[in-house]
Motif scaffolding. Structure first.
Motif, short mmCIF file in Angstrom:
data_model
loop_
_atom_site.label_atom_id
_atom_site.label_comp_id
_atom_site.label_asym_id
_atom_site.label_seq_id
_atom_site.Cartn_x
_atom_site.Cartn_y
_atom_site.Cartn_z
N GLY A 188 88.75 68.96 95.69
CA GLY A 188 89.41 70.02 96.42
C GLY A 188 90.11 69.50 97.66
N ILE A 189 90.94 70.38 98.22
CA ILE A 189 91.73 70.05 99.41
C ILE A 189 91.45 71.10 100.48
CG2 ILE A 189 94.06 69.80 100.35
CD1 ILE A 189 93.28 67.55 98.50
N LEU A 190 91.26 70.67 101.70
CA LEU A 190 91.06 71.57 102.84
C LEU A 190 92.11 71.25 103.88
CD1 LEU A 190 89.33 73.73 104.23
CD2 LEU A 190 87.89 71.90 105.13
N ARG A 191 92.90 72.25 104.23
CA ARG A 191 94.00 72.05 105.16
C ARG A 191 93.57 72.37 106.59
NH1 ARG A 191 98.92 75.69 103.92
NH2 ARG A 191 97.39 77.21 104.66
N VAL A 240 86.31 76.48 105.38
CA VAL A 240 85.36 75.42 105.03
C VAL A 240 84.36 75.93 103.99
CG1 VAL A 240 83.52 73.95 105.89
CG2 VAL A 240 85.61 74.21 107.22
N ALA A 241 83.85 77.15 104.19
CA ALA A 241 82.88 77.71 103.24
C ALA A 241 83.50 77.85 101.86
CB ALA A 241 82.37 79.05 103.75
N ARG A 242 84.75 78.35 101.79
CA ARG A 242 85.40 78.50 100.48
C ARG A 242 85.62 77.15 99.81
NH1 ARG A 242 88.40 82.37 103.37
NH2 ARG A 242 90.13 80.89 103.66
N ALA A 243 86.06 76.15 100.58
CA ALA A 243 86.32 74.83 100.01
C ALA A 243 85.05 74.20 99.46
CB ALA A 243 86.96 73.93 101.06
N ILE A 244 83.93 74.33 100.21
CA ILE A 244 82.66 73.76 99.77
C ILE A 244 82.16 74.48 98.51
CG2 ILE A 244 80.24 73.45 100.38
CD1 ILE A 244 81.13 72.95 103.25
N ALA A 245 82.21 75.82 98.54
CA ALA A 245 81.74 76.59 97.38
C ALA A 245 82.55 76.24 96.14
CB ALA A 245 81.83 78.09 97.68
N LYS A 246 83.86 76.13 96.29
CA LYS A 246 84.71 75.80 95.15
C LYS A 246 84.41 74.40 94.63
CE LYS A 246 89.56 75.69 93.74
NZ LYS A 246 89.39 76.65 92.62
N GLN A 258 92.82 74.24 94.33
CA GLN A 258 93.59 75.06 95.25
C GLN A 258 93.54 74.49 96.66
OE1 GLN A 258 92.03 78.94 95.59
NE2 GLN A 258 93.32 79.52 97.29
N ILE A 259 94.67 74.55 97.35
CA ILE A 259 94.70 74.15 98.76
C ILE A 259 94.13 75.30 99.57
CG2 ILE A 259 96.21 73.57 100.68
CD1 ILE A 259 98.05 72.24 98.80
N ALA A 260 93.00 75.04 100.20
CA ALA A 260 92.32 76.11 100.93
C ALA A 260 93.03 76.40 102.23
CB ALA A 260 90.89 75.70 101.22
N LEU A 319 77.69 66.24 98.95
CA LEU A 319 79.14 66.44 99.02
C LEU A 319 79.73 65.48 100.04
CD1 LEU A 319 81.11 69.69 98.81
CD2 LEU A 319 81.41 68.38 100.91
N VAL A 320 80.96 65.04 99.80
CA VAL A 320 81.69 64.17 100.74
C VAL A 320 82.93 64.93 101.21
CG1 VAL A 320 82.92 61.99 101.05
CG2 VAL A 320 80.89 62.09 99.57
N LEU A 321 83.11 64.99 102.53
CA LEU A 321 84.25 65.70 103.12
C LEU A 321 84.92 64.73 104.08
CD1 LEU A 321 84.01 69.38 104.44
CD2 LEU A 321 85.78 67.76 105.10
#
Length: 606
Positions: free
Chosen positions: A573-576, A584-590, A604-606, A521-523
């Motif tokens: 995905g987007i992480l705000r 972070v956990a929700r964004a990665i899982a999604k 979804q914007i987390a 994964l790339v963040l």
């Protein structure tokens, strides 16, 4: 799944009267001004009547039917009085002034009464003997007066003018002896009609300009009100955040100072550390609420709508707040309607934010007793989530104040931190999801806040949690951020979740590492030196390597334009910011669940 975005207030079309294409409101305003102008001319009709009275009396003295002529004069005066009385009704009842249809009919009918009186004079003049020609000319003058006084309102002019002119002109044209005078009268009436039409045209242009001026003044007033409201909002924002930042950072600074000087004296206690953490969390919540409120006001807050399980959402929130409630000696319970099948429809993250805010407030302000959360159906397509407490309660005026941005109830806010944005933001979010947020409360008894949402009994809740093996195992994650503190915090969160982290300080370095390393994964941040986030995402998606299909999550500061640019480039995905373990956990899982989906799919914007 669809996206919801609030529409900004549409501005007034600046064309309008300038282009000649007036809308219904402008046309109605012009008609109202025309009727007012006609009514304003009415007193001058009385002056004209008094001036013409001696001439009419002189002509009648030569008539053989003087009494009939005197009666026609009386009828003319009565008709004028009826007209004036009808117009005066609207003066005495200003609330009915805008009833354009009724006013127009009344004033046209009253004008026809005048025209009928003129016609009666013309008919009686046929039998007036030596005074016939003079009386017919007086009737022609009366017809010209009717035309003039009907000229401000075009329908009245076109109906009353010809009606008033017909009888006196025909009366002169019927007798060969007065026919030449009839032709002169016909020409005079035609000239009066032409001039009245020109006068009406000029008046309509003036009415259009006046209507446009009123619209511009109203727009200016709205702009001033908006500017004043914005200035007040900014002032409240600065005042509120100043207090919150000062209070929050003061506690953190004290604890850090004690930790730095731990060699010379005892370090900070566990209670002090907990207090500093609570202060920092309160500060982050205030900043998040402020950013969300400003984004909503600017129309930049994007919501996702999809079915979700309301029971699961409530149980997760209860699990998060039960330790806090227990520490205060409060009972926190949750009741879901038995047999509740189907799914709530809305943005699950925002719905969680609304309910969590209501529960947090209930726990925060309730000193003793209990907090109860309930979920029940309202009809076929509505769901109600209630949060009731045994707190201090609110009076009706205090409830209204509590829903205003940056406003807090002084009676209950003493000694309790907060920015005064939670309820106002929650109400706005509820409305954006097609729902509503209302409250019922009684002082010293408690409060009950009701969050209504759309509900679909046939829908199945979207899968949630860590449903794939990829989201449960340790991942190799590449992060990219040029902010040292932010990257250190993100790395700590990822390592706390059990993932392996590789870091880059700029976009170009991240792109190079992604090509050479085996990544899951790339963040990366949306704003990076060398290459920004969307450029890196686009470059990775264009590669002919396995990394091109790797899930990518981008970090943003809350700007919807940044989010759209990243998603358009191919991010999953987007992480705000600011981030925490849960987000972070929700964004990665999604992102891992949707890794096989098309990269351009909106997330979804987390």
């Amino acid at each position: 799944m669809s996206k919801l975005r609030p529409n900004a207030s549409s501005g007034r079309d600046a064309g309008g009267p300038k282009t000649g294409a007036l809308d219904t409101g402008a046309s109605g305003a012009m008609a109202l001004q025309a009727l007012d102008a006609q009514a304003a001319l009415l007193p001058y009709a009385l002056a004209l009547f008094l001036i013409a009275l001696p001439i009419f009396a002189w002509a009648c003295s030569y008539a053989a039917n003087r009494l009939w002529m005197a009666g026609s004069l009386l009828i003319f005066a009565v008709n004028w009085a009826v007209f004036y009385a009808a117009v005066d009704i609207f003066k005495r009842h200003p609330e009915r002034r805008a009833e354009i249809g009724l006013r127009a009919r009344i004033q046209v009918v009253a004008g026809l009464l005048w025209a009928g009186a003129v016609a009666q004079v013309a008919v009686l003049g046929l039998h007036a003997g030596p005074g016939r020609e003079a009386i017919e000319l007086v009737a022609v003058g009366g017809a010209a007066a009717c035309i003039f006084f009907a000229s401000p309102y075009l329908p009245s002019l076109l109906i009353v003018g010809p009606t008033a002119s017909a009888a006196p002109v025909l009366a002169l044209m019927l007798d060969p002896g007065t026919r030449p005078m009839g032709r002169v009268a016909l020409g005079a009436i035609a000239l009066v009609l032409a001039l009245s039409l020109i006068f009406n045209r000029l008046l309509r242009r003036q009415f259009a300009l006046a209507t446009e001026r009123e619209a511009l003044m109203a727009e200016r007033a709205r702009s001033l009100d908006h500017a004043e409201a914005l200035a007040r909002s900014k002032s409240d924002l600065v005042a509120t955040l100043s207090d919150e930042i000062r209070n929050g950072l003061t506690g953190v600074v004290h604890v850090l100072t004690a930790a730095v000087n731990a060699g010379a004296r005892s370090g900070p206690s566990r209670e002090q550390m907990a207090a500093a953490l609570a202060s920092a969390q309160d500060l982050i919540q205030a900043l998040n609420a402020t950013l969300d409120t400003e984004a909503a006001e600017a129309g930049r807050l994007t919501l996702e709508t999809r079915p979700f399980d309301p029971a699961r959402l409530l149980m997760e929130i209860v699990g998060a707040y039960r330790p806090i409630a227990a520490a205060k000696g409060l009972e926190l319970s949750c009741h879901v309607e038995e047999g509740l099948a189907g799914a709530a429809v809305g943005d699950p993250a925002r719905a969680r934010q609304v309910v969590a805010n209501l529960v947090a407030n209930a726990v925060k302000y309730t000193v003793r007793g209990r907090v109860e959360i309930r979920a029940e159906r309202l009809g076929e397509d509505r769901l109600r989530l209630e949060v009731a407490d045994t707190g201090p309660g609110l009076a009706p005026d205090e409830i209204a104040r509590a829903f205003e941005p940056f406003k807090r109830v002084p009676r209950t806010a003493v000694g309790v931190s907060g920015a005064g944005l939670g309820l106002s933001l929650s109400k706005r979010l509820a409305e954006m999801m097609g729902g509503a947020l209302t409250a019922e409360s009684a002082v010293t008894v408690g409060s009950c806040f009701r969050f209504d949402l759309p509900f679909d009994a046939e829908a199945a809740p979207a899968a949630g949690g860590k449903s794939s093996e990829a989201s449960e195992r340790a991942l190799r994650i590449l992060t990219a951020d040029d902010d040292a503190l932010a990257s250190a915090m993100l790395r700590a969160v990822l390592e706390q979740l059990g993932h392996q982290v590789l870091h880059a300080n700029d976009g170009r370095r991240a792109f190079e590492l992604a090509q050479t390393c085996d990544l899951d994964l790339v963040l990366l941040s949306a704003r990076l030196p060398e290459m920004d986030g969307p450029e890196v995402v686009d470059a990775l998606r264009s590669l002919d390597r396995p990394v091109a299909s790797a899930p990518i999550v981008t970090l943003i500061d809350g700007d919807a334009e940044e989010a759209r640019a990243c998603l358009k480039a191919g991010a999953n995905g987007i992480l705000r910011r600011p981030v925490n373990v849960g987000s972070v956990a929700r964004a990665i899982a999604k992102a891992m669940r949707e890794g096989e989906a098309p990269p351009q799919k909106l997330a979804q914007i987390a």
